[in-house]
Design a protein around this motif. Sequence first.
Motif, PDB file in Angstrom:
ATOM      1  N   VAL A 108       0.530 -11.613  -0.728  1.00 35.47           N
ATOM      2  CA  VAL A 108       0.437 -10.622   0.573  1.00 35.47           C
ATOM      3  C   VAL A 108      -1.108  -9.993   0.156  1.00 35.47           C
ATOM      4  O   VAL A 108      -1.276  -9.452  -1.281  1.00 35.47           O
ATOM      5  CB  VAL A 108       1.474  -9.481   0.175  1.00 35.47           C
ATOM      6  N   VAL A 109      -1.791 -10.060   1.099  1.00 35.48           N
ATOM      7  CA  VAL A 109      -3.108  -9.113   1.095  1.00 35.48           C
ATOM      8  C   VAL A 109      -3.254  -8.409   2.306  1.00 35.48           C
ATOM      9  O   VAL A 109      -2.932  -9.157   3.279  1.00 35.48           O
ATOM     10  CB  VAL A 109      -4.465 -10.225   0.993  1.00 35.48           C
ATOM     11  N   VAL A 110      -3.628  -7.067   2.018  1.00 36.53           N
ATOM     12  CA  VAL A 110      -3.970  -6.175   3.291  1.00 36.53           C
ATOM     13  C   VAL A 110      -5.387  -5.344   3.107  1.00 36.53           C
ATOM     14  O   VAL A 110      -5.444  -5.283   2.021  1.00 36.53           O
ATOM     15  CB  VAL A 110      -2.751  -5.338   3.351  1.00 36.53           C
ATOM     16  N   PRO A 111      -5.500  -4.936   4.165  1.00 35.20           N
ATOM     17  CA  PRO A 111      -6.848  -3.968   3.981  1.00 35.20           C
ATOM     18  C   PRO A 111      -6.314  -2.863   3.318  1.00 35.20           C
ATOM     19  O   PRO A 111      -5.031  -2.342   3.366  1.00 35.20           O
ATOM     20  CB  PRO A 111      -7.103  -3.641   5.640  1.00 35.20           C
ATOM     21  N   ASN A 112      -7.362  -1.971   2.661  1.00 37.43           N
ATOM     22  CA  ASN A 112      -7.020  -0.967   1.656  1.00 37.43           C
ATOM     23  C   ASN A 112      -7.256   0.329   2.276  1.00 37.43           C
ATOM     24  O   ASN A 112      -8.671   0.414   2.509  1.00 37.43           O
ATOM     25  CB  ASN A 112      -7.615  -1.189   0.295  1.00 37.43           C
ATOM     26  N   ALA A 113      -6.472   1.187   2.320  1.00 38.05           N
ATOM     27  CA  ALA A 113      -6.776   2.821   3.278  1.00 38.05           C
ATOM     28  C   ALA A 113      -7.706   3.525   2.164  1.00 38.05           C
ATOM     29  O   ALA A 113      -8.350   4.329   2.579  1.00 38.05           O
ATOM     30  CB  ALA A 113      -5.789   3.587   3.490  1.00 38.05           C
ATOM     31  N   ASN A 114      -7.756   3.204   0.878  1.00 37.44           N
ATOM     32  CA  ASN A 114      -8.559   3.840  -0.148  1.00 37.44           C
ATOM     33  C   ASN A 114      -9.596   3.144  -0.325  1.00 37.44           C
ATOM     34  O   ASN A 114     -10.610   3.685  -1.686  1.00 37.44           O
ATOM     35  CB  ASN A 114      -7.572   4.067  -1.537  1.00 37.44           C
ATOM     36  N   ALA A 119       2.270   2.396  -0.194  1.00 32.24           N
ATOM     37  CA  ALA A 119       2.709   1.828   0.788  1.00 32.24           C
ATOM     38  C   ALA A 119       3.011   0.380   0.875  1.00 32.24           C
ATOM     39  O   ALA A 119       4.222  -0.092   1.368  1.00 32.24           O
ATOM     40  CB  ALA A 119       1.953   2.193   1.984  1.00 32.24           C
ATOM     41  N   LEU A 120       2.067  -0.614   0.377  1.00 36.64           N
ATOM     42  CA  LEU A 120       2.620  -1.872   0.326  1.00 36.64           C
ATOM     43  C   LEU A 120       3.936  -2.139  -0.709  1.00 36.64           C
ATOM     44  O   LEU A 120       4.457  -2.932  -0.350  1.00 36.64           O
ATOM     45  CB  LEU A 120       1.357  -2.590  -0.146  1.00 36.64           C
ATOM     46  N   THR A 121       3.679  -1.351  -1.929  1.00 36.50           N
ATOM     47  CA  THR A 121       4.908  -1.734  -2.729  1.00 36.50           C
ATOM     48  C   THR A 121       6.174  -1.192  -2.134  1.00 36.50           C
ATOM     49  O   THR A 121       7.067  -1.788  -2.331  1.00 36.50           O
ATOM     50  CB  THR A 121       4.615  -0.764  -4.090  1.00 36.50           C
ATOM     51  N   GLN A 122       6.179  -0.007  -1.281  1.00 37.11           N
ATOM     52  CA  GLN A 122       7.374   0.151  -0.719  1.00 37.11           C
ATOM     53  C   GLN A 122       7.949  -0.843   0.226  1.00 37.11           C
ATOM     54  O   GLN A 122       8.982  -1.078   0.443  1.00 37.11           O
ATOM     55  CB  GLN A 122       7.114   1.681  -0.064  1.00 37.11           C
ATOM     56  N   ASP A 123       6.821  -1.257   1.124  1.00 42.89           N
ATOM     57  CA  ASP A 123       7.390  -2.383   1.910  1.00 42.89           C
ATOM     58  C   ASP A 123       7.757  -3.526   1.363  1.00 42.89           C
ATOM     59  O   ASP A 123       8.929  -3.961   1.706  1.00 42.89           O
ATOM     60  CB  ASP A 123       6.319  -2.623   2.915  1.00 42.89           C
TER      61      ASP A 123
END
Length: 252
Positions: free
Chosen positions: A143-149, A185-189
Amino acid sequence: MDKFEEEKEFLKNVYSSHVTKPSMQTKVLRELTFRTLSRYLNSESSVLELGCSDGYLTQKYAMIVKEIDVVDGSDFFISMAKERIEASGVQNVTFYTSLFETFESSKRYDVVVASFILEHVLEPLDVLRMARNVLKDDGLLLVVVPNANALSRQLALEMGLYKDLKELTEHDYKVGHRRVYDREALTQDMENAGFESIEDGGIMVKILADFQLDQLYEHGILQERQIEGLYRLGLKYPDLCGGIYSICKKSK
């Protein structure tokens, strides 16, 4: 109209304004994403790719794996990707037009790739649970997603352009983003969907917004050495990267 029909309409509206020619920053991020994820693929891998865009990464994956099935809810993207694959002569790719949430397969895959997908979908957990269902017991989810930080977002926050690091911008809405993740949040999902991470990290420290980076590429300020440096810095400081990734297996 049920939620899946509404989702199909949402996709049509988003992709009707999609820019078919990727920016330089998009091209760079694609290459670095492939570099990061391809470590988990080999010539015996059966792969399910969620989302294909114009098929650029599909083609690169196909050249190093045994077979790859691709599912995308957009006829527009499927047609572009098919055209690229047919022109390349690659013959181990099968396309399915379907929402991720409703996709079903009797096959079980070694790897499911969801690269820059979860920020777009209606319910990420539905997509992740589908992925879990079609994975072999010892399979991997990439999984890859944009990063809020990302550093660029933190800079924008300090400049007063954002009120919150997870705030969606006009550009986010235009390209169909519904959320932005941080690593927590990614880890939680992942955990809520029945996965556990075996590796996570960042892809390329992002110093400025995409359009600003494109200008730096255009003027020769950002070149191969700088890109490599930002990638290597991302290995040390994942929270400053433009993208964050998680390599997951099924939890027991």
